[in-house]
Design a protein around this motif. Structure first.
Motif, PDB file in Angstrom:
ATOM      1  N   ASP A 250       0.854  -1.361  -0.101  1.00 18.49           N
ATOM      2  CA  ASP A 250       0.088  -0.044  -0.032  1.00 18.49           C
ATOM      3  C   ASP A 250       0.854   1.178   0.095  1.00 18.49           C
ATOM      4  OD1 ASP A 250      -2.320  -1.458  -0.355  1.00 18.49           O
ATOM      5  OD2 ASP A 250      -2.723  -1.241   1.973  1.00 18.49           O
ATOM      6  N   LEU A 251       1.889   1.286   1.035  1.00 16.04           N
ATOM      7  CA  LEU A 251       2.716   2.619   0.868  1.00 16.04           C
ATOM      8  C   LEU A 251       3.442   2.657  -0.630  1.00 16.04           C
ATOM      9  CD1 LEU A 251       4.377   1.821   4.474  1.00 16.04           C
ATOM     10  CD2 LEU A 251       2.761   3.750   3.694  1.00 16.04           C
ATOM     11  N   ARG A 253       2.521   1.500  -3.588  1.00 20.66           N
ATOM     12  CA  ARG A 253       1.519   2.189  -4.456  1.00 20.66           C
ATOM     13  C   ARG A 253       1.317   3.791  -4.347  1.00 20.66           C
ATOM     14  NH1 ARG A 253      -1.028  -3.103  -3.492  1.00 20.66           N
ATOM     15  NH2 ARG A 253      -1.061  -3.957  -5.338  1.00 20.66           N
ATOM     16  N   GLN A 254       1.642   4.339  -3.257  1.00 18.65           N
ATOM     17  CA  GLN A 254       1.618   6.001  -3.280  1.00 18.65           C
ATOM     18  C   GLN A 254       2.726   6.389  -3.778  1.00 18.65           C
ATOM     19  OE1 GLN A 254       0.753   6.528   1.069  1.00 18.65           O
ATOM     20  NE2 GLN A 254      -0.719   4.880   1.042  1.00 18.65           N
ATOM     21  N   LEU A 255       3.754   5.764  -4.330  1.00 18.43           N
ATOM     22  CA  LEU A 255       5.007   6.623  -4.995  1.00 18.43           C
ATOM     23  C   LEU A 255       4.674   6.899  -6.035  1.00 18.43           C
ATOM     24  CD1 LEU A 255       7.625   3.808  -4.166  1.00 18.43           C
ATOM     25  CD2 LEU A 255       7.691   6.098  -3.218  1.00 18.43           C
ATOM     26  N   PRO A 256       4.845   8.193  -6.568  1.00 20.42           N
ATOM     27  CA  PRO A 256       4.333   8.742  -7.810  1.00 20.42           C
ATOM     28  C   PRO A 256       4.788   7.825  -8.937  1.00 20.42           C
ATOM     29  CG  PRO A 256       5.568  10.516  -6.584  1.00 20.42           C
ATOM     30  CD  PRO A 256       5.498   9.086  -6.066  1.00 20.42           C
ATOM     31  N   HIS A 259       3.731   1.409 -10.741  1.00 21.48           N
ATOM     32  CA  HIS A 259       2.874   0.727 -11.509  1.00 21.48           C
ATOM     33  C   HIS A 259       3.425  -0.820 -11.767  1.00 21.48           C
ATOM     34  CE1 HIS A 259       5.903   1.932 -14.405  1.00 21.48           C
ATOM     35  NE2 HIS A 259       5.479   1.036 -15.152  1.00 21.48           N
ATOM     36  N   GLU A 281      12.352   7.555  -0.572  1.00 19.89           N
ATOM     37  CA  GLU A 281      11.085   7.909   0.132  1.00 19.89           C
ATOM     38  C   GLU A 281      10.158   6.549   0.600  1.00 19.89           C
ATOM     39  OE1 GLU A 281       9.102  10.045  -3.058  1.00 19.89           O
ATOM     40  OE2 GLU A 281       7.023   9.803  -2.028  1.00 19.89           O
ATOM     41  N   LEU A 282      10.347   5.782  -0.128  1.00 18.70           N
ATOM     42  CA  LEU A 282       9.369   4.305   0.364  1.00 18.70           C
ATOM     43  C   LEU A 282      10.266   3.691   1.799  1.00 18.70           C
ATOM     44  CD1 LEU A 282       7.719   2.080  -0.150  1.00 18.70           C
ATOM     45  CD2 LEU A 282       9.285   0.825  -1.410  1.00 18.70           C
ATOM     46  N   ALA A 285       8.912   5.814   4.437  1.00 20.26           N
ATOM     47  CA  ALA A 285       7.600   5.451   4.739  1.00 20.26           C
ATOM     48  C   ALA A 285       7.586   4.059   5.417  1.00 20.26           C
ATOM     49  CB  ALA A 285       6.718   5.333   3.538  1.00 20.26           C
ATOM     50  N   LYS A 289       6.310   3.118   9.616  1.00 21.51           N
ATOM     51  CA  LYS A 289       5.325   2.276  10.023  1.00 21.51           C
ATOM     52  C   LYS A 289       5.824   0.951  10.804  1.00 21.51           C
ATOM     53  CE  LYS A 289       1.494   3.904   7.721  1.00 21.51           C
ATOM     54  NZ  LYS A 289       0.535   4.508   8.728  1.00 21.51           N
TER      55      LYS A 289
END
Ligand SMILES: Nc1ncnc2c1ncn2[C@@H]1O[C@H](COP(=O)(O)OP(=O)(O)OP(=O)(O)O)[C@@H](O)[C@H]1O
Length: 332
Positions: A250-251, A253-256, A259, A281-282, A285, A289
């Motif tokens: 899920d995290l 999938r939030q990266l610009p 895909h 960035e990942l 994130a 968590k």
């Protein structure tokens, strides 16, 4: 140097089955002076058929083209005078000598004997064939034979040369050597080079620009690196505890631009436009968590990824030997 619009070629099938093979289905091409363009596609994609049309060996069923400043349909002789064509099989007679072949080829282009010999010497030097002039062509190694084919294609100093699958059948060392010579011909003589290949590494190593053909149509075009970046992006693989995989995915999938996800147990794979910026960035994130990563890998895309994204097939799979084709005639 080359402008083609809507080039098409159909072949009629012989025999009871009848029907047609639509080998080239409307190809537009623009090649500038001094470019080294790779025409890449799997077996049967239409590379040789396109090349044979551009070199006047085969009439297009439809379309127009200007090649080396001459109209393909109305001035085929003008095109032939201004181009060199090195076919897949080459064209040397086994018993004749290297020097004789070069001279004869020059004479076919109406060069004087002295000019043909002098130009043959220059090319033999440039292509590392010097000293082999008295050798029968059948005694040459595969790499030497290909270089002789190229020298013959260049004997009349054309500004544009077509090379059909130049390194097919050569061992890796001879291929690397041939690539070096092709690069030098362009650099030292300013020859525009249009070469077909179904080798990804050859396309990647040699071409300033790639034109990718599949099933008779152009599916992509651009510098090898630009194509890889635009079309597929970097591949990312991360390993986490399987219990955290859904949250980690899920995290990600939030990266610009992320895909092409696949999640299997603790292994998550996806693509992003730039792996080097997406990864920190990942990681931040995931850290926030409390999800620990056991492994993480970023891979640069390959031309095979480009082809896969565009056609849904791997170029490597597409290269498998094709099933026997029905008997066909050369007439449209
Ligand atoms: N003379 C011909 N008669 C009938 N069909 C032909 C003829 N030449 C080519 N074809 C067909 O046209 C299609 C394109 O062939 P072409 O040789 O142009 O492909 P290619 O991309 O050069 O392949 P390769 O990498 O194997 O040389 C194939 O389906 C081929 O069987």
């Amino acid at each position: 140097m080359i402008t083609a619009r809507g080039l098409e070629r159909r072949f009629r099938r012989k025999g009871r089955a009848g029907g047609e093979v639509h080998a080239v289905r409307g190809v537009d091409l623009d090649v500038e002076e001094g470019e080294l363009v790779g025409f890449l596609g799997p077996n049967g994609a239409g590379k040789t058929t396109t090349l044979r049309m551009l070199t006047t060996l085969l009439k297009p069923t439809a379309g127009t083209a200007t090649v080396g400043g001459h109209d393909l349909l109305t001035d085929a002789a003008g095109v032939r005078r201004n181009i060199g064509y090195v076919a897949q099989g080459g064209g040397t007679a086994p018993e004749s000598r290297v020097g004789e072949e070069l001279e004869l080829q020059g004479r076919l282009y109406r060069m004087s004997k002295a000019d043909a010999i002098a130009r043959g010497k220059v090319l033999a030097d440039q292509l590392d064939l010097a000293g082999l002039e008295q050798r029968a062509t059948k005694t040459l190694s595969g790499g030497q034979r290909r270089k002789l084919d190229i020298a013959m294609g260049l004997i009349h100093s054309p500004g544009l040369v077509f090379l059909d699958e130049p390194s097919t059948g050569l061992d890796p060392q001879s291929r690397a050597n041939l690539w070096e010579h092709i690069r030098r011909l362009r650099a030292e003589q300013g020859v525009t080079i249009f070469l077909t290949t179904h080798y990804l590494d050859e396309a990647d190593a040699l071409a300033d620009r790639l034109i990718v053909i599949d099933d008779g149509r152009i599916v992509a075009e651009g510098h090898p690196d630009a194509l890889k970046e635009q079309v597929s992006g970097d591949g990312v693989a991360i390993e986490v505890d399987p219990r955290s995989a859904a949250a980690a995915a899920d995290l990600a999938r939030q990266l610009p631009g992320a895909h092409e996800f696949s999640v299997r147990e603790g292994s998550i794979r996806f693509r992003v436009p730039r792996g080097d910026t997406a990864m920190p960035e990942l990681l931040r994130a995931l850290d926030a968590k409390d999800i620990a990563t056991a492994a993480m890998q970023v891979t640069r895309p390959t031309l095979d990824d480009v082809f896969l994204t565009l056609t849904g097939r791997s170029l490597r799979e597409a290269e498998q030997p094709a099933a026997a084709e029905p008997e066909v005639s050369d007439a449209a």
